[in-house]
Design a protein around this motif. Sequence first.
Motif, PDB file in Angstrom:
ATOM      1  N   HIS A 124      93.424  42.567   3.730  1.00 20.46           N
ATOM      2  CA  HIS A 124      92.644  41.599   4.496  1.00 20.46           C
ATOM      3  C   HIS A 124      92.476  42.039   5.951  1.00 20.46           C
ATOM      4  O   HIS A 124      91.484  41.695   6.602  1.00 20.46           O
ATOM      5  CB  HIS A 124      93.327  40.227   4.436  1.00 20.46           C
ATOM      6  CG  HIS A 124      92.548  39.134   5.104  1.00 20.46           C
ATOM      7  ND1 HIS A 124      91.382  38.634   4.568  1.00 20.46           N
ATOM      8  CD2 HIS A 124      92.755  38.464   6.277  1.00 20.46           C
ATOM      9  CE1 HIS A 124      90.911  37.693   5.370  1.00 20.46           C
ATOM     10  NE2 HIS A 124      91.718  37.568   6.404  1.00 20.46           N
ATOM     11  N   GLY A 125      93.442  42.830   6.439  1.00 21.13           N
ATOM     12  CA  GLY A 125      93.384  43.245   7.840  1.00 21.13           C
ATOM     13  C   GLY A 125      92.580  44.508   8.087  1.00 21.13           C
ATOM     14  O   GLY A 125      92.528  44.993   9.227  1.00 21.13           O
ATOM     15  N   LEU A 126      91.958  45.070   7.059  1.00 19.01           N
ATOM     16  CA  LEU A 126      91.145  46.282   7.255  1.00 19.01           C
ATOM     17  C   LEU A 126      89.962  45.975   8.166  1.00 19.01           C
ATOM     18  O   LEU A 126      89.182  45.069   7.911  1.00 19.01           O
ATOM     19  CB  LEU A 126      90.646  46.796   5.902  1.00 19.01           C
ATOM     20  CG  LEU A 126      89.708  48.009   5.946  1.00 19.01           C
ATOM     21  CD1 LEU A 126      90.435  49.242   6.474  1.00 19.01           C
ATOM     22  CD2 LEU A 126      89.134  48.290   4.559  1.00 19.01           C
ATOM     23  N   GLN A 127      89.829  46.777   9.224  1.00 15.22           N
ATOM     24  CA  GLN A 127      88.730  46.556  10.162  1.00 15.22           C
ATOM     25  C   GLN A 127      87.627  47.588  10.004  1.00 15.22           C
ATOM     26  O   GLN A 127      86.451  47.282  10.210  1.00 15.22           O
ATOM     27  CB  GLN A 127      89.251  46.585  11.598  1.00 15.22           C
ATOM     28  CG  GLN A 127      88.218  46.164  12.633  1.00 15.22           C
ATOM     29  CD  GLN A 127      88.820  46.042  14.012  1.00 15.22           C
ATOM     30  OE1 GLN A 127      89.181  47.047  14.620  1.00 15.22           O
ATOM     31  NE2 GLN A 127      88.954  44.825  14.501  1.00 15.22           N
ATOM     32  N   GLU A 128      87.996  48.802   9.625  1.00 16.56           N
ATOM     33  CA  GLU A 128      86.970  49.838   9.522  1.00 16.56           C
ATOM     34  C   GLU A 128      87.358  50.831   8.430  1.00 16.56           C
ATOM     35  O   GLU A 128      88.515  51.204   8.281  1.00 16.56           O
ATOM     36  CB  GLU A 128      86.821  50.574  10.864  1.00 16.56           C
ATOM     37  CG  GLU A 128      85.683  51.579  10.868  1.00 16.56           C
ATOM     38  CD  GLU A 128      85.472  52.209  12.234  1.00 16.56           C
ATOM     39  OE1 GLU A 128      84.631  53.110  12.336  1.00 16.56           O
ATOM     40  OE2 GLU A 128      86.174  51.805  13.185  1.00 16.56           O
ATOM     41  N   LEU A 129      86.348  51.250   7.666  1.00 18.36           N
ATOM     42  CA  LEU A 129      86.518  52.257   6.620  1.00 18.36           C
ATOM     43  C   LEU A 129      85.342  53.214   6.687  1.00 18.36           C
ATOM     44  O   LEU A 129      84.185  52.791   6.683  1.00 18.36           O
ATOM     45  CB  LEU A 129      86.578  51.590   5.236  1.00 18.36           C
ATOM     46  CG  LEU A 129      86.450  52.500   4.008  1.00 18.36           C
ATOM     47  CD1 LEU A 129      87.628  53.466   3.925  1.00 18.36           C
ATOM     48  CD2 LEU A 129      86.358  51.672   2.730  1.00 18.36           C
ATOM     49  N   TYR A 144      91.189  51.932   9.302  1.00 17.33           N
ATOM     50  CA  TYR A 144      91.728  51.402  10.551  1.00 17.33           C
ATOM     51  C   TYR A 144      92.220  49.980  10.318  1.00 17.33           C
ATOM     52  O   TYR A 144      91.444  49.084   9.954  1.00 17.33           O
ATOM     53  CB  TYR A 144      90.662  51.415  11.655  1.00 17.33           C
ATOM     54  CG  TYR A 144      91.189  50.960  12.991  1.00 17.33           C
ATOM     55  CD1 TYR A 144      92.050  51.775  13.739  1.00 17.33           C
ATOM     56  CD2 TYR A 144      90.845  49.717  13.508  1.00 17.33           C
ATOM     57  CE1 TYR A 144      92.545  51.349  14.960  1.00 17.33           C
ATOM     58  CE2 TYR A 144      91.338  49.285  14.722  1.00 17.33           C
ATOM     59  CZ  TYR A 144      92.194  50.108  15.445  1.00 17.33           C
ATOM     60  OH  TYR A 144      92.699  49.691  16.644  1.00 17.33           O
ATOM     61  N   PHE A 145      93.514  49.785  10.506  1.00 21.36           N
ATOM     62  CA  PHE A 145      94.166  48.479  10.377  1.00 21.36           C
ATOM     63  C   PHE A 145      94.820  48.125  11.708  1.00 21.36           C
ATOM     64  O   PHE A 145      95.834  48.749  12.072  1.00 21.36           O
ATOM     65  CB  PHE A 145      95.253  48.516   9.301  1.00 21.36           C
ATOM     66  CG  PHE A 145      94.748  48.658   7.897  1.00 21.36           C
ATOM     67  CD1 PHE A 145      94.603  47.545   7.089  1.00 21.36           C
ATOM     68  CD2 PHE A 145      94.433  49.897   7.373  1.00 21.36           C
ATOM     69  CE1 PHE A 145      94.150  47.660   5.783  1.00 21.36           C
ATOM     70  CE2 PHE A 145      93.980  50.033   6.080  1.00 21.36           C
ATOM     71  CZ  PHE A 145      93.834  48.915   5.271  1.00 21.36           C
ATOM     72  N   PRO A 146      94.300  47.193  12.485  1.00 20.56           N
ATOM     73  CA  PRO A 146      94.897  46.848  13.786  1.00 20.56           C
ATOM     74  C   PRO A 146      96.361  46.450  13.671  1.00 20.56           C
ATOM     75  O   PRO A 146      97.150  46.708  14.596  1.00 20.56           O
ATOM     76  CB  PRO A 146      94.032  45.679  14.264  1.00 20.56           C
ATOM     77  CG  PRO A 146      92.726  45.859  13.572  1.00 20.56           C
ATOM     78  CD  PRO A 146      93.054  46.439  12.242  1.00 20.56           C
ATOM     79  N   ASN A 147      96.747  45.840  12.541  1.00 28.22           N
ATOM     80  CA  ASN A 147      98.145  45.422  12.351  1.00 28.22           C
ATOM     81  C   ASN A 147      98.927  46.387  11.469  1.00 28.22           C
ATOM     82  O   ASN A 147      99.993  46.045  10.983  1.00 28.22           O
ATOM     83  CB  ASN A 147      98.186  44.016  11.748  1.00 28.22           C
ATOM     84  CG  ASN A 147      97.616  42.985  12.705  1.00 28.22           C
ATOM     85  OD1 ASN A 147      97.861  43.038  13.910  1.00 28.22           O
ATOM     86  ND2 ASN A 147      96.823  42.064  12.171  1.00 28.22           N
ATOM     87  N   SER A 148      98.379  47.559  11.224  1.00 24.75           N
ATOM     88  CA  SER A 148      99.011  48.659  10.477  1.00 24.75           C
ATOM     89  C   SER A 148      98.972  48.440   8.973  1.00 24.75           C
ATOM     90  O   SER A 148      98.734  47.334   8.475  1.00 24.75           O
ATOM     91  CB  SER A 148     100.449  48.914  10.936  1.00 24.75           C
ATOM     92  OG  SER A 148     101.354  47.983  10.384  1.00 24.75           O
TER      93      SER A 148
END
Length: 688
Positions: A124-129, A144-148
């Motif tokens: 759910h936290g994926l921001q960019e692929l 890119y996951f802002p929360n890892s």
Amino acid sequence: MITSVVRQALRTRGDEPAVLCHTGDHRTTRRELSGFRLRPADRLLDLDTHRLGDPVEVPGVGGEGEPEAVGLLVVVAASLTDLRRCLTTATLLPPAVHLVVAVADTPGNQGPLVPAPPGIDEWHGLQELRVRRVGQRGWLCELYFPNSVETAAALDHVLSGTGGRRRGPRSVPLGAVHGREGALWRSGDVSATGVSATGPIPLRRVTPVADLVLRVDDGSGLPEWQDPAVAHLDVATTGSGSWESLTSADAPAVSVPGARPGPSEAGRPVRVGEPDPVTTIAPIDERAVNPCGFTKKAGGPMGDLTVRGGKAVVREGQKVLFAVPDDGTVTDLDLGHTRYLRGIRVDWSGHSGPAAAVRAVASLAAGGVPLVSGSVPAWASGVGTELASLLVSVSAADLRDPLTREEHSVRLRRAALRTHGQIARWRELAVRAGIPVPPEPRMTVMLCTRRPEMVGFALAQIARQRGVRFEVVLALHGFPASLPQVRSAIGAFAATGVQITVYEAPADQVFGAVLNEAADRASGTVIAKWDDDDWYGPDHLADMALARTYSGADLVGITQDLVYLEELDLTVWQSYKSEKPSPDVVGSTIVIDRSVLEEVGGFRPLPRAIDSQLLFAVRRNGGRIYRTHGLGYLLRRAGQGHTWAADLGYFLRRNTKQWSGWRPSALLEGAVEPLGAARTVEYSGGHR
């Protein structure tokens, strides 16, 4: 491309450290990560030399009051085989905010590096692929996951998407590994855990994270194991077995049929230190090293597995196609480089060590590469007796015949994958350690017929299947089981000990509905369709099961390579491309997971075109269809009575070769008599 992406990621990663990892051929991967200006806390890590069980420590990450994740984690792999192998080591890597996964090159039959997201809300936290092509056939994927994100789990999902929706079976039992070559033994399995040399095994709540520990000894010796709750086995690295240890007077002798002393043995008796040397060889990852991409062209040159400049290489003339590393690994990319060859001659002299030589030969065989060899040296007994016998069974000249070449390839891949595949090896290790494992999956052979006179013939084909657990559901469409010839055939089949369930379908029930009723009576997890008048070799089901494992497909089958035209008393060979994804396979060879059949709504309630409609449904549902070799099957084409409407001209126009009479592939292993009192099914001509 890889270098520029990593450079940009290093600039934008923030204050957190970065971990740059590489795996596979250093000439490719290390070059892509060299020359960067790194911070003191950054790490450059060779995943192939890191010892499983040792933590990956990154300064300023994971400690008390410190962030849990690194700002950037890069994995550069030379091939997909290398990326799968490093999954086990990746379980030791810290979580990452920005994950970059790159595969420098892939064979032509491989698709893009597109991840398959997990279920629920894990991503759910994926921001960019971003997915990009690297050069002609390489791929790069950025997440890119802002929360890892957990690094190993994310890598697993990337590989899962690349290989298709269905992951295929994992190795059992649940394993933990220690040692530098531990990843060779448990490739592609994110559930495997790296552990210390002594234990204890970590607990997940109150349960150990593994049922069996495999410790790989690099020659320095291993301490005493200190966790009595979990069994362990010890093996040696591929490089630790020296020629001197093989010929020591203290080791028991072992023989191989047709074996000869190796050149490095100086005439001394060959000895090894294990009762079964096969189990000492690190296994082959069948999801990466397999026949996918096999070509049927028999006009190419011969190659050689030999030594050049002190290194084992595969070459064609003076051209080196690839070098074999010291651990004997052959990758999917290496196999792609050999596909144009007619075959490869095996030179057993000069390899870095016995285990490496055996792994290289077994891997090439598993990939379906036609191999020829002189007599196999006794020190190479780890290849197994079946594979050793096959290597000397044909010559380079024999491989000029396309049918002989493919038959030899099929026999080699069967022997290698069943002997050296990772799934088979871990089941063997479990037996050695006394750990119970689940039974092999059960297949349900589903046979629906309107012809009582063909029941005995069809059941005879099924009865000789070997190498798989199976049952039979027999649907009698419009006639009862009490007919004398039917009752006799069913009784003879039941006497073999294989379970058979009989369903008497009304004559007016539509064909698709009959199949659904038969499927409802199946207890197997896999369903295999069967025709009442075609010939099937004794390894047909086992070959389908093998293809299902290494392809990761939802449905597997074959094409009608060999067809017997009954009216003309003629056998034709059409030589379709095989070992590839394909939208079309022969309906009477369909093997499908029962869960997939349920997902697509079962068979359509139609009188004909049932199989093609099932193939359409699987594809519409996002499933993959895979076509394996067709040499263990012979389609009978009579003048009438087929649900597939194609005239004889269709087969005559498309054939590569033809023979008078009934002429199956040698893999069919001849004909069998019908069971019970059924009439003998006549055929003319001879068989190979």
